[in-house]
Scaffold this active site. Structure first.
Site, PDB file in Angstrom:
ATOM      1  CG  HIS A   1       8.581  49.291  89.122  1.00 26.41           C
ATOM      2  ND1 HIS A   1       7.807  48.547  88.268  1.00 26.41           N
ATOM      3  CD2 HIS A   1       8.680  48.585  90.271  1.00 26.41           C
ATOM      4  CE1 HIS A   1       7.458  47.421  88.875  1.00 26.41           C
ATOM      5  NE2 HIS A   1       7.981  47.431  90.095  1.00 26.41           N
TER       6      HIS A   1
ATOM      7  CB  CYS B   1      14.085  34.055  91.199  1.00 29.60           C
ATOM      8  SG  CYS B   1      14.025  35.853  91.051  1.00 29.60           S
TER       9      CYS B   1
ATOM     10  CG  ASP C   1       6.481  46.337  84.079  1.00 31.59           C
ATOM     11  OD1 ASP C   1       5.484  45.697  83.698  1.00 31.59           O
ATOM     12  OD2 ASP C   1       6.820  46.426  85.272  1.00 31.59           O
TER      13      ASP C   1
ATOM     14  CG  HIS D   1      17.370  35.916  94.522  1.00 28.33           C
ATOM     15  ND1 HIS D   1      16.252  36.156  93.765  1.00 28.33           N
ATOM     16  CD2 HIS D   1      16.933  35.620  95.762  1.00 28.33           C
ATOM     17  CE1 HIS D   1      15.181  35.992  94.524  1.00 28.33           C
ATOM     18  NE2 HIS D   1      15.576  35.668  95.751  1.00 28.33           N
TER      19      HIS D   1
ATOM     20  CB  THR E   1       3.956  40.936  91.436  1.00 33.00           C
ATOM     21  OG1 THR E   1       4.717  41.684  90.501  1.00 33.00           O
ATOM     22  CG2 THR E   1       2.692  41.701  91.830  1.00 33.00           C
TER      23      THR E   1
ATOM     24  CG  ASN F   1       6.158  48.284  94.325  1.00 31.87           C
ATOM     25  OD1 ASN F   1       5.828  49.363  94.784  1.00 31.87           O
ATOM     26  ND2 ASN F   1       5.939  47.954  93.068  1.00 31.87           N
TER      27      ASN F   1
ATOM     28  CG  HIS G   1      11.976  44.743  90.735  1.00 27.45           C
ATOM     29  ND1 HIS G   1      11.520  43.766  91.606  1.00 27.45           N
ATOM     30  CD2 HIS G   1      10.869  45.326  90.222  1.00 27.45           C
ATOM     31  CE1 HIS G   1      10.193  43.758  91.602  1.00 27.45           C
ATOM     32  NE2 HIS G   1       9.768  44.713  90.775  1.00 27.45           N
TER      33      HIS G   1
END
Length: 113
Positions: free
Chosen positions: A104, A8, A34, A50, A97, A89, A102
Site C-alpha cells: 500500500h 485470486c 485502493d 501470484h 485481506t 500486511n 502487495h
C-alpha cells in the site's frame, strides 16, 4: 509463464480479467487505487505473479520489481516530493485481506504516526 491463482482477485486485476484502471503497469507489476482508501492517496502495487505473502519467500527479483515501481508510482500520484508511506500486511493478524503479496502506498496528506 506467470503463476496465477484462479480465484485470486489481484491475479484477475493484474491479468486484465477484472477491469480496474491502472495507475502504472510494467512487465512485472501493476498499480491501482485502493477501493477503500485510508489516505488522500492510497494506491496498491501488486506483482503480476501470484505469491501469497512474504512467508512464501518471494524471490529477490520479485521484491525488487515491486519496490522498484514505488518511485514511479509516487511520481505519477504527485507525492514523490511531499512523502509517502509504504505498508505491507503479511497474514491474517496483520489484516491482509487479499492473499496476494502487495504494498500500500499512502500519502497526499500528513499521515498519523
Amino acid at each position: 509463464m506467470r503463476k496465477t491463482q484462479g480465484d485470486c482477485l489481484f491475479c484477475k486485476i493484474a491479468s486484465g480479467e477484472a477491469k480496474v484502471p491502472f495507475v502504472y503497469e510494467d512487465e512485472h507489476v501493476v498499480a491501482f487505487d485502493d477501493i477503500s482508501p485510508k489516505a488522500a492517496v492510497h494506491t496498491l502495487i501488486v506483482p503480476k505473479e501470484h505469491i501469497e505473502n512474504l512467508n512464501d519467500e518471494p524471490s529477490s527479483e520479485l521484491l525488487s520489481n515491486v519496490f522498484g515501481a514505488v518511485p514511479a508510482v509516487a511520481h505519477i500520484k504527485g507525492i514523490d516530493e511531499t512523502g509517502y508511506r509504504i505498508i505491507q500486511n503479511n497474514g491474517d493478524d496483520a489484516r491482509q485481506t487479499v492473499h496476494h503479496l502487495h504494498v500500500h502506498m499512502q500519502g497526499g496528506e500528513q499521515l498519523p504516526e
